[in-house]
Enzyme design. Structure first.
Site, PDB file in Angstrom:
ATOM      1  N   HIS A 123      -8.470   1.452  17.529  1.00 27.87           N
ATOM      2  CA  HIS A 123      -7.461   2.465  17.161  1.00 27.87           C
ATOM      3  C   HIS A 123      -7.720   2.901  15.716  1.00 27.87           C
ATOM      4  O   HIS A 123      -7.963   2.054  14.846  1.00 27.87           O
ATOM      5  CB  HIS A 123      -6.055   1.869  17.314  1.00 27.87           C
ATOM      6  CG  HIS A 123      -4.981   2.869  17.057  1.00 27.87           C
ATOM      7  ND1 HIS A 123      -4.571   3.772  18.011  1.00 27.87           N
ATOM      8  CD2 HIS A 123      -4.265   3.147  15.930  1.00 27.87           C
ATOM      9  CE1 HIS A 123      -3.635   4.555  17.497  1.00 27.87           C
ATOM     10  NE2 HIS A 123      -3.425   4.194  16.241  1.00 27.87           N
ATOM     11  N   GLU A 193     -15.065   2.492  12.110  1.00 25.51           N
ATOM     12  CA  GLU A 193     -14.825   2.068  13.502  1.00 25.51           C
ATOM     13  C   GLU A 193     -16.123   1.569  14.133  1.00 25.51           C
ATOM     14  O   GLU A 193     -16.135   0.589  14.872  1.00 25.51           O
ATOM     15  CB  GLU A 193     -14.303   3.240  14.341  1.00 25.51           C
ATOM     16  CG  GLU A 193     -12.871   3.604  14.068  1.00 25.51           C
ATOM     17  CD  GLU A 193     -12.380   4.714  14.986  1.00 25.51           C
ATOM     18  OE1 GLU A 193     -12.694   4.684  16.185  1.00 25.51           O
ATOM     19  OE2 GLU A 193     -11.685   5.619  14.497  1.00 25.51           O
TER      20      GLU A 193
END
Ligand code: GRF
Length: 207
Positions: A123, A193
């Protein structure tokens, strides 16, 4: 004789941890997984790439010879998770863990219970901040800037039956700069990420 060799090779191959990667978008996180498997950093295999719509992630899978399946969310509606289960349980390709890498459909409670602590999600915020329904893609970065946060980041967490509420595994922080637009911030977070996801998968499969 050749058959025995062939079988024993298959046995060895089958012992490798296999992950299914679920995507809905560009698949840059999927690409990070593929690259890290190919360069030997990540010791696992991808059993399937599963998408809920046509997306670039499917093209990336195809380019690398990975089995990919598109199960259209619009077509399957609330039967989507059952369709995915049918594929993962068919025993053609063993799957040990599931990685949600930008997957935008909500999986059913029974699917999640079946794969308890075996599904992780990435996320693009520092959960529990900026998570939950509607908090995906650019919405997250827009909300972070509107809230005048000075730091954001990304989170890997186990998937439970809530939205973005599962136990946090790892996070990386990223500064929010005064002249950031949501697009600029997204780019800075996405780079992290790609690193965090590999660390998260390693942690998951080494446990
Ligand atoms: C990422 O920001 C991820 O955190 C979120 O969706 C985005 C997917 O990007 N869940 P990509 O498809 O991996 O490029």
């Amino acid at each position: 004789m050749s058959k025995i060799i062939e079988n024993s090779k298959n046995d060895t191959e089958n012992k490798k941890t296999r992950i299914a990667v679920f995507v809905s978008g560009s698949g840059s996180n999927l690409q990070s997984i593929i690259d890290n498997i190919e360069n030997g950093t990540l010791n696992c295999e991808i059993s399937y790439v599963i998408a809920d719509r046509e997306c670039f992630g499917l093209e990336r899978a195809e380019k690398h010879g990975i089995k990919s399946i598109m199960l259209d969310k619009k077509l399957f509606g609330n039967k989507l998770s059952d369709e995915i289960s049918a594929i993962l349980e068919n025993n053609i390709e063993k799957t040990d863990y599931i990685v949600l890498a930008g997957y935008l459909s909500i999986l059913s409670e029974s699917f999640i219970s079946k794969w308890n602590r075996k599904i992780i999600n990435i996320h693009p915020s520092l959960l529990p901040k900026f998570g939950g329904k509607g908090m995906y893609g650019m919405n997250v970065h827009r909300a972070v800037i509107e809230a005048k946060e000075t730091e954001s980041g990304c989170t890997i967490h186990f998937v439970d039956t809530g939205v973005d509420t599962g136990e946090i595994i790892l996070q990386i922080k990223v500064p929010v700069l005064s002249n950031d637009t949501p697009e600029i911030l997204q780019k800075r977070v996405l780079e992290k990420e790609h690193i965090l996801l590999i660390k998260g998968i390693k942690k998951l499969i080494e446990n």
